[in-house]
Design an enzyme around this catalytic site. Structure first.
Site, PDB file in Angstrom:
ATOM      1  N   GLU A 205       0.824  -1.193   0.000  1.00  0.00           N
ATOM      2  CA  GLU A 205       0.000   0.000   0.000  1.00  0.00           C
ATOM      3  C   GLU A 205       0.867   1.256   0.000  1.00  0.00           C
ATOM      4  OE1 GLU A 205      -3.225   2.065   2.855  1.00  0.00           O
ATOM      5  OE2 GLU A 205      -2.616   0.025   3.348  1.00  0.00           O
ATOM      6  N   LYS A 222      11.138  -2.635   1.926  1.00  0.00           N
ATOM      7  CA  LYS A 222       9.941  -1.854   1.640  1.00  0.00           C
ATOM      8  C   LYS A 222      10.376  -0.412   1.403  1.00  0.00           C
ATOM      9  CE  LYS A 222       5.774  -3.230   3.585  1.00  0.00           C
ATOM     10  NZ  LYS A 222       4.750  -3.212   4.639  1.00  0.00           N
ATOM     11  N   ASP A 313      -4.634  -6.439  10.983  1.00  0.00           N
ATOM     12  CA  ASP A 313      -4.716  -6.778   9.558  1.00  0.00           C
ATOM     13  C   ASP A 313      -4.231  -8.205   9.323  1.00  0.00           C
ATOM     14  OD1 ASP A 313      -5.226  -6.409   6.873  1.00  0.00           O
ATOM     15  OD2 ASP A 313      -3.447  -5.187   6.495  1.00  0.00           O
ATOM     16  N   ARG A 317      -2.805 -13.081   3.256  1.00  0.00           N
ATOM     17  CA  ARG A 317      -1.930 -12.284   2.373  1.00  0.00           C
ATOM     18  C   ARG A 317      -0.813 -11.615   3.175  1.00  0.00           C
ATOM     19  NH1 ARG A 317      -6.579  -9.823   3.105  1.00  0.00           N
ATOM     20  NH2 ARG A 317      -6.500  -7.986   4.416  1.00  0.00           N
ATOM     21  N   ASN A 318      -1.013 -11.462   4.490  1.00  0.00           N
ATOM     22  CA  ASN A 318      -0.003 -10.830   5.340  1.00  0.00           C
ATOM     23  C   ASN A 318       0.800 -11.827   6.171  1.00  0.00           C
ATOM     24  OD1 ASN A 318      -0.464  -8.242   4.451  1.00  0.00           O
ATOM     25  ND2 ASN A 318      -2.116  -7.895   5.931  1.00  0.00           N
ATOM     26  N   ASP A 331       3.667  -7.394   8.035  1.00  0.00           N
ATOM     27  CA  ASP A 331       2.818  -6.256   7.738  1.00  0.00           C
ATOM     28  C   ASP A 331       2.216  -5.612   8.981  1.00  0.00           C
ATOM     29  OD1 ASP A 331       1.494  -4.366   6.355  1.00  0.00           O
ATOM     30  OD2 ASP A 331       0.556  -5.739   4.950  1.00  0.00           O
TER      31      ASP A 331
HETATM   32  P1  ADP Z   1       1.533  -3.692   2.637  1.00  0.00           P
HETATM   33  O1  ADP Z   1       1.794  -3.264   4.028  1.00  0.00           O
HETATM   34  O2  ADP Z   1       1.518  -2.489   1.786  1.00  0.00           O
HETATM   35  O3  ADP Z   1       0.331  -4.583   2.477  1.00  0.00           O
HETATM   36  P2  ADP Z   1       3.208  -6.009   2.618  1.00  0.00           P
HETATM   37  O4  ADP Z   1       4.152  -5.970   3.760  1.00  0.00           O
HETATM   38  O5  ADP Z   1       1.992  -6.855   2.817  1.00  0.00           O
HETATM   39  O6  ADP Z   1       2.805  -4.544   2.179  1.00  0.00           O
HETATM   40  O7  ADP Z   1       4.001  -6.494   1.331  1.00  0.00           O
HETATM   41  C1  ADP Z   1       3.388  -6.603   0.063  1.00  0.00           C
HETATM   42  C2  ADP Z   1       3.839  -7.886  -0.649  1.00  0.00           C
HETATM   43  O8  ADP Z   1       5.265  -7.896  -0.830  1.00  0.00           O
HETATM   44  C3  ADP Z   1       3.559  -9.162   0.131  1.00  0.00           C
HETATM   45  O9  ADP Z   1       2.275  -9.652  -0.108  1.00  0.00           O
HETATM   46  C4  ADP Z   1       4.628 -10.115  -0.394  1.00  0.00           C
HETATM   47  O10 ADP Z   1       4.240 -10.699  -1.608  1.00  0.00           O
HETATM   48  C5  ADP Z   1       5.809  -9.189  -0.629  1.00  0.00           C
HETATM   49  N1  ADP Z   1       6.697  -9.173   0.561  1.00  0.00           N
HETATM   50  C6  ADP Z   1       6.639  -8.316   1.596  1.00  0.00           C
HETATM   51  N2  ADP Z   1       7.578  -8.583   2.512  1.00  0.00           N
HETATM   52  C7  ADP Z   1       8.268  -9.653   2.065  1.00  0.00           C
HETATM   53  C8  ADP Z   1       9.368 -10.441   2.578  1.00  0.00           C
HETATM   54  N3  ADP Z   1       9.929 -10.147   3.754  1.00  0.00           N
HETATM   55  N4  ADP Z   1       9.804 -11.464   1.841  1.00  0.00           N
HETATM   56  C9  ADP Z   1       9.232 -11.771   0.658  1.00  0.00           C
HETATM   57  N5  ADP Z   1       8.193 -11.088   0.119  1.00  0.00           N
HETATM   58  C10 ADP Z   1       7.700 -10.038   0.802  1.00  0.00           C
HETATM   59 MG    MG Z   2      -0.148  -6.461   3.086  1.00  0.00          MG
END
Ligand code: ADP
Ligand code: MG
Length: 447
Positions: A205, A222, A313, A317-318, A331
């Site tokens: 996001e 990130k 949350d 997916r998280n 997340d």
């Molecule tokens: P947001 O907070 O915006 O939802 P996320 O932390 O859920 O972001 O990350 C978005 C996507 O990036 C995840 O669904 C995953 O596919 C990928 N991702 C995030 N962190 C990792 C990680 N540590 N290792 C591998 N993939 C990751």
């Molecule tokens: Mg997420």
């Protein structure tokens, strides 16, 4: 060395400030940036017995390392603590007195709405520089352009570049603390030079998630896009510094320099649990694997429960899957702070407990509700919850007591556990501790 530093308990984490080669075979050599864990104090308060990430032990000099702690603060951690919003020219001048050359703040321009003003104290006078906002970029001199105010301030902190002085000391807005200082002081700031960025691996996001390399390890990074969302990023990172559990995605550190903002975490090779479940499906994943994921997540959630932390949350997916198939919760973006300003439309309705949707009552018990939905996702191999109900009717159905049917092939004991999580009265939902006990019991019975 101070008294406080002289009493580091076992398990204290430190970051190396310098390289240490060691002089005897008992010493533990390390490089700047290495993470070391204290094992024992020695007779000499300048030396500790410690171990490195590879598990090697030896003595280390305490003045070569910095203790690493959770970033907690009374005030609001801000990436722009020098930003004072809509204040007048006179108020700015008052804030910058008594004069101290290099003291500065940024305010919204009163004469030119949409623009900003950089106010800098210089030899007893306050200079006001107009920051023009043009085509999505910011500039003072029409020569140097910046994507955001943080980058602009960073630039003029390094170099006066035409201003009366370079920026030295920010005048902090009342009640705020500089996030950068807080992360540095508590040992969580990483060195940008040691990080390589590769391909994008996900979209979040607040920005892209990129595969990187930090000192030889694969990491997920990130990256933040806009300074408007940066505050949520700081909240997420500061929460992560306070948490450590094998079933939580581990923070390695943050980078806040030259206008770039990164959260660096361990890389989870198998990606998000929901994608993992969908792509492998019934043929690859047996009951044992599904139960193991459920147990992994419950362990993380029990840890958050004990530490009074509400995730808000929780969803497949998280949850991310490591190379050795360990599920870890990630997340932490929806902290209390990020959430209070968030409009409810953005909420993951299908995962959120009714009392949280209705009255914003988030608690460990609303996380328990989401955990029930997550269990349903696991046992249905990543299906989208409430498959038969249009989103607009969902809330009213659920409030009347509607519960999802059991996924195909899901053991009755597991389905019963989900239903306990979906009790309309939060008080009657089980705790994560109880949930974990139930799942352990199911596992012991070999379902
Ligand atoms: P947001 O907070 O915006 O939802 P996320 O932390 O859920 O972001 O990350 C978005 C996507 O990036 C995840 O669904 C995953 O596919 C990928 N991702 C995030 N962190 C990792 C990680 N540590 N290792 C591998 N993939 C990751
Ligand atoms: Mg997420």
């Amino acid at each position: 060395m101070t008294e406080l530093e002289a009493s580091w308990p076992q398990g204290t984490e430190c970051v190396a400030k310098y390289n240490f080669k060691g002089t005897t075979e008992h010493d533990l050599p390390f490089c700047k940036g290495d993470i070391l864990t204290i094992i024992l104090a020695t007779k000499d308060s300048n030396w500790y017995k410690a171990k490195n990430c590879a598990g090697k032990e030896g003595t280390i000099p305490v003045n070569y390392v910095q203790k690493r702690e959770g970033v907690k603060s009374e005030g609001k951690l801000s990436l722009m603590p020098w930003f004072h919003g809509k204040i007048s020219r006179e108020q700015a001048e008052q804030l910058l007195s008594p004069p101290e050359t290099g003291m500065f703040l940024v305010r919204e321009s009163t004469n030119y709405p949409g623009d900003y003003t950089l106010c800098v104290s210089c030899e007893g006078k306050v200079e006001h520089y107009r920051i023009i906002y043009k085509d999505g970029q910011l500039t003072i001199d029409m020569e140097e352009y910046f994507e955001n105010l943080i980058q602009l301030v960073d630039h003029y902190t390094e170099n006066a570049d035409g201003l009366c002085t370079k920026l030295i000391n920010p005048k902090l807005e009342e009640g705020t603390l500089a996030a950068k200082d807080a992360f540095c002081k508590s040992g969580w700031a990483l060195n940008r030079e040691e990080l390589q960025l590769y391909d994008s691996i996900g979209k979040g996001e607040f920005g892209d998630v990129i595969l990187g390399d930090y000192r030889g390890s694969k990491v997920a990074v990130k990256c933040i896009k806009h300074d408007a969302t940066a505050q949520a990023f700081v909240a997420e990172a500061s929460v992560m510094t306070q948490l450590r559990h094998n079933n939580l995605v581990q923070l390695l550190g943050v980078i806040l320099e030259k206008g770039s903002l990164f959260i660096v975490t361990e890389f989870m090779t198998k990606g998000s649990l929901v994608d993992y479940l969908r792509s492998r499906g019934r043929i690859v994943l047996d009951g044992h694997s599904l139960l193991k994921f459920s147990l992994d997540v419950s362990a993380a959630m029990e840890y958050l429960e004990v530490n009074n932390f509400v995730h808000r949350d929780l969803a497949a997916r998280n949850v991310l899957v490591s190379d050795d198939n360990v599920a870890k919760v990630s997340d932490f973006g929806m902290t209390k702070e990020a959430c209070s300003t968030q409009d409810m439309a953005k909420f993951p309705i299908k995962w959120t407990a009714p009392e949280a949707l209705r009255d914003k009552l988030f608690s460990t018990k609303s996380d328990v509700w989401s955990y029930g939905v997550l269990l349903w996702e696991i046992y249905s191999f990543g299906r989208v919850p409430y498959p038969k109900i249009p989103l607009k009717d969902m809330v009213s159905h659920v409030e009347k007591g509607y519960k999802m049917e059991s996924p195909d092939g899901c053991p009755a004991v597991v389905y019963n556990t989900m239903k306990l999580c979906w009790s309309l009265d939060p008080c009657t939902r089980p705790t994560f501790h109880m949930l974990r006990e139930m799942l352990k019991h199911i596992a012991a019975q070999g379902t």
